[in-house]
Write an enzyme that holds these catalytic residues in place. Sequence first.
Site, PDB file in Angstrom:
ATOM      1  CD  GLU A 165       0.143 -13.357   0.806  1.00 49.28           C
ATOM      2  OE1 GLU A 165       1.050 -13.365  -0.051  1.00 49.28           O
ATOM      3  OE2 GLU A 165       0.257 -12.766   1.891  1.00 49.28           O
TER       4      GLU A 165
ATOM      5  CG  ASP B 206      -1.704  -3.921   2.649  1.00 48.78           C
ATOM      6  OD1 ASP B 206      -1.840  -5.157   2.737  1.00 48.78           O
ATOM      7  OD2 ASP B 206      -0.981  -3.260   3.408  1.00 48.78           O
TER       8      ASP B 206
END
Length: 473
Positions: A331, A410
Site C-alpha cells: 500500500e 508488489d
Amino acid sequence: MSERQDGDGAVDAAESAGLSNQDESGQSRPDRDGPAQGASREGGEVSVAEDDSRAGGPDPYDGRLRRQAAVALVLLGLATVVAAALTTPWRVLTGGPPDPDRDFTVAQIARAQAFDAAVSLSSYLSLAITLVFAGVLVATPFGAHVLARLKGPWWLRVILGVVVLTAIVELLRWPLGVWAETLMRDYGLSTQDWGSWTADRLKNLAVEVFLTSLMLVALVALARKVRRWWIPAAAGAFALTVAASFVYPVVFEPLFNDFTSMRQGPLRTNLMAMAERDGVPVEDVLVADASRRTTALNAYVSGFGATRRIVVYDTLLRAPQPEVELVVAHELGHAKKDDVLHGTLIGGLGAALGAILLYLVFGALRRRTGVTSVADPRAVGAVMGLMTLGSLLMSPAQNLISRHIEARADVHALDLTRDPATFVAMQRRLAVTNISDLSPDAMEYLLYASHPSSPERIAMARAWAKLNGVPVP
C-alpha cells in the site's frame, strides 16, 4: 467470481461516479445501469418547453454542433490515452508461467475451482440482467414511458427517475444477490446475518442513487440552458470525479465500516518506521472492523492529499506480523507513486470523455428512446443505460492498467522489505483465505481481474529474488 476480496490494493475508478480508490478486492463487478424536451433559442441559450419534446427551435444535435463535439472527443480521447500511457508502469517485472500446483495443495486448488464455479453462474446472470436492462433503456422508449408517469418539477422527476429505474433492476438482481451471499456463507467467507447484509446493500444503493442523481440533475440542467451542454458537462464530470474521490474516504467509507487507529505496539511501530524509511508521509494506519461481515483479508489506500488513508482489515491482523508489514508495504507503494491521484485524474478525463460521447451517441438514439433531448427528464433512462454500457466497455482497459499498477506495488513491497519468502507466504495466505481464483479463464480475467492472479504474483516474487541475489522461496 462473486463480490469477494482476493488481493491487496487495487486501482479502480469508483464506478458509478468514477471514484478512484485503492481497494483490496482484486476483482471488480460491472454492476451499474443507469429525459429533455425540444427547445427554442433565446439570447444564445436554450429555453425548454416543459414536457413537449416536439417544441420548435434549433436542433441541439445539428451537424455543426456534432462535428465540434466529435473534434473535442478526439482531442480529449488522445489526452486521456497519453495520460494513461504516461502514468501506467507498462514494463513491470514479471515471472515465468504461473504454476498453482507448486504452491497450493490439490485440495486448495479444488476448493478454489469449486467456489469459482458456484459463484460464476450468479455473477454472470446478474451481469446479464444489468446489460439487458441497459439495452432496453437505450434501444426502446421503455424508460421514457416509465418516467412519463412521474409528477413534479423537472429536477424532482430526474431524481425519482433514478430511484425508480435503479429499484427495478435491483429487484431483478436481488434474488441473485441472496444466492451469492448464501454461497459466501457456505464457503465461510461471510459472517453477516441477513439484516446486516440487507442494510449494506441498501446503503450501497443509496450512495449509487445519490451520486447518479447528482450527475443527472446537473446534466439535465445544463442541457436545458446551453446548446453546447457537453462542454460544461465534461468539465463538471471531471470536477465531480476529483471531488468525489477526495471526499469518499471521510464521507462514504464510514457508512460501511468503523475505523480506529491501529493500537500502539510493535506492529504499529514497525509500520510507521517503514513508512518513514520509504519516504511516505503517513500520519496514521487505520483498522476497519471488517470481521463483522467477512473473513477475507484485505487492505487498501484511498483518497489523496489531506484525505489519504491506509486501511487494513482487522481480519488481516490475525496473520503473522511480517506478512502484515508486507501488505502495508504494498500500500505504501501505491501512496508513494500517487496511484489514487493519477487514477482519479484519468478517471476524471474518462468521465469528461463520456459526457461528450453521450452527446454524440444520444443524438443517434433519441428516436428509439422516445425523447428528443437530454433536457427532457424522461431521458434519464437512456442516459443511465448508456452509462452502464460505457462502464462495461471500459472495464477491460481499466483492469489492464490496474494489473500493471498492482504489479509495480508488489515490486515496491519487495524492494522495501527484501523478503520474497514472506511475500510468497502472504500471497498463499490471501489466496487460500479469500478463496481466490488461481487460474481465471480469459473472460473472467478480462472483465474482473484488477490484480494479477496469486500464482502470477508469486512467480514475480521468485523472479525478483533471482534478480536481486536473494534465496528463491
